[in-house]
Design a protein around this motif. Structure first.
Motif, mmCIF file in Angstrom:
data_model
loop_
_atom_site.group_PDB
_atom_site.id
_atom_site.type_symbol
_atom_site.label_atom_id
_atom_site.label_comp_id
_atom_site.label_asym_id
_atom_site.label_seq_id
_atom_site.Cartn_x
_atom_site.Cartn_y
_atom_site.Cartn_z
ATOM 1 N N THR A 24 26.851 -28.063 88.125
ATOM 2 C CA THR A 24 27.618 -29.176 88.693
ATOM 3 C C THR A 24 28.891 -29.343 87.867
ATOM 4 N N ALA A 25 29.988 -29.716 88.550
ATOM 5 C CA ALA A 25 31.263 -29.925 87.850
ATOM 6 C C ALA A 25 31.960 -31.160 88.406
ATOM 7 N N PRO A 26 32.767 -31.834 87.585
ATOM 8 C CA PRO A 26 33.583 -32.920 88.110
ATOM 9 C C PRO A 26 34.758 -32.350 88.902
ATOM 10 N N ALA A 27 35.264 -33.153 89.808
ATOM 11 C CA ALA A 27 36.434 -32.760 90.598
ATOM 12 C C ALA A 27 37.262 -34.002 90.883
ATOM 13 N N ILE A 28 38.559 -33.818 91.009
ATOM 14 C CA ILE A 28 39.474 -34.918 91.316
ATOM 15 C C ILE A 28 39.850 -34.834 92.794
ATOM 16 N N ILE A 29 39.742 -35.942 93.491
ATOM 17 C CA ILE A 29 40.136 -35.977 94.903
ATOM 18 C C ILE A 29 41.655 -35.867 94.998
ATOM 19 N N THR A 30 42.119 -34.887 95.775
ATOM 20 C CA THR A 30 43.555 -34.672 95.948
ATOM 21 C C THR A 30 44.036 -35.029 97.352
ATOM 22 N N ILE A 37 35.064 -36.640 104.169
ATOM 23 C CA ILE A 37 35.684 -35.337 103.927
ATOM 24 C C ILE A 37 36.937 -35.494 103.072
ATOM 25 N N VAL A 38 36.981 -34.705 101.969
ATOM 26 C CA VAL A 38 38.110 -34.764 101.035
ATOM 27 C C VAL A 38 38.463 -33.346 100.568
ATOM 28 N N ASN A 39 39.642 -33.202 99.969
ATOM 29 C CA ASN A 39 40.022 -32.003 99.227
ATOM 30 C C ASN A 39 39.924 -32.346 97.748
ATOM 31 N N VAL A 40 39.543 -31.360 96.913
ATOM 32 C CA VAL A 40 39.384 -31.619 95.481
ATOM 33 C C VAL A 40 39.917 -30.470 94.631
ATOM 34 N N ALA A 48 38.725 -20.884 84.641
ATOM 35 C CA ALA A 48 38.811 -20.672 86.089
ATOM 36 C C ALA A 48 39.401 -21.911 86.771
ATOM 37 N N ILE A 49 40.182 -21.680 87.805
ATOM 38 C CA ILE A 49 40.780 -22.768 88.580
ATOM 39 C C ILE A 49 40.229 -22.715 90.003
ATOM 40 N N GLN A 50 39.755 -23.849 90.488
ATOM 41 C CA GLN A 50 39.237 -23.894 91.856
ATOM 42 C C GLN A 50 39.783 -25.105 92.596
ATOM 43 N N TRP A 51 40.203 -24.866 93.812
ATOM 44 C CA TRP A 51 40.539 -25.919 94.766
ATOM 45 C C TRP A 51 39.539 -25.785 95.900
ATOM 46 N N ARG A 52 39.090 -26.893 96.436
ATOM 47 C CA ARG A 52 38.192 -26.841 97.594
ATOM 48 C C ARG A 52 38.744 -27.793 98.654
ATOM 49 N N THR A 53 38.768 -27.308 99.866
ATOM 50 C CA THR A 53 39.286 -28.114 100.962
ATOM 51 C C THR A 53 38.169 -28.508 101.908
#
Length: 76
Positions: A24-30, A37-40, A48-53
């Motif tokens: 599990t990892a923290p993510a910031i809502i972008t 439904i959000v992008n983070v 490593a860099i990850q964006w999730r849509t």
């Protein structure tokens, strides 16, 4: 459940191989699309860099094996 907002911290499932062993990892809502439904931007414990849509809200990340889910961190 509170409404998601830009800049809030949420939790997402993570691949332990790129997250120093943690699933599990923290993510910031972008971007907020709606209440579920959000992008983070995922903050992995590695370089490593990850964006999730279009990640979808889940009550819990237990037994979730896909990457397009998010949940609120536990309240302390």
């Amino acid at each position: 459940m509170p409404a998601p907002a830009l800049g809030q911290i949420v939790l997402v499932p993570a691949d332990p191989a790129v997250n120093n062993g943690a699933d599990t990892a923290p993510a910031i809502i972008t971007r907020v699309w709606n209440d579920r439904i959000v992008n983070v931007r995922v903050l992995l414990d590695s370089d490593a860099i990850q964006w999730r849509t279009s990640v979808t809200y889940a009550d819990s990340l237990d037994d979730i094996e896909y990457t397009h889910a998010w949940t609120w961190p536990p309240q302390v």
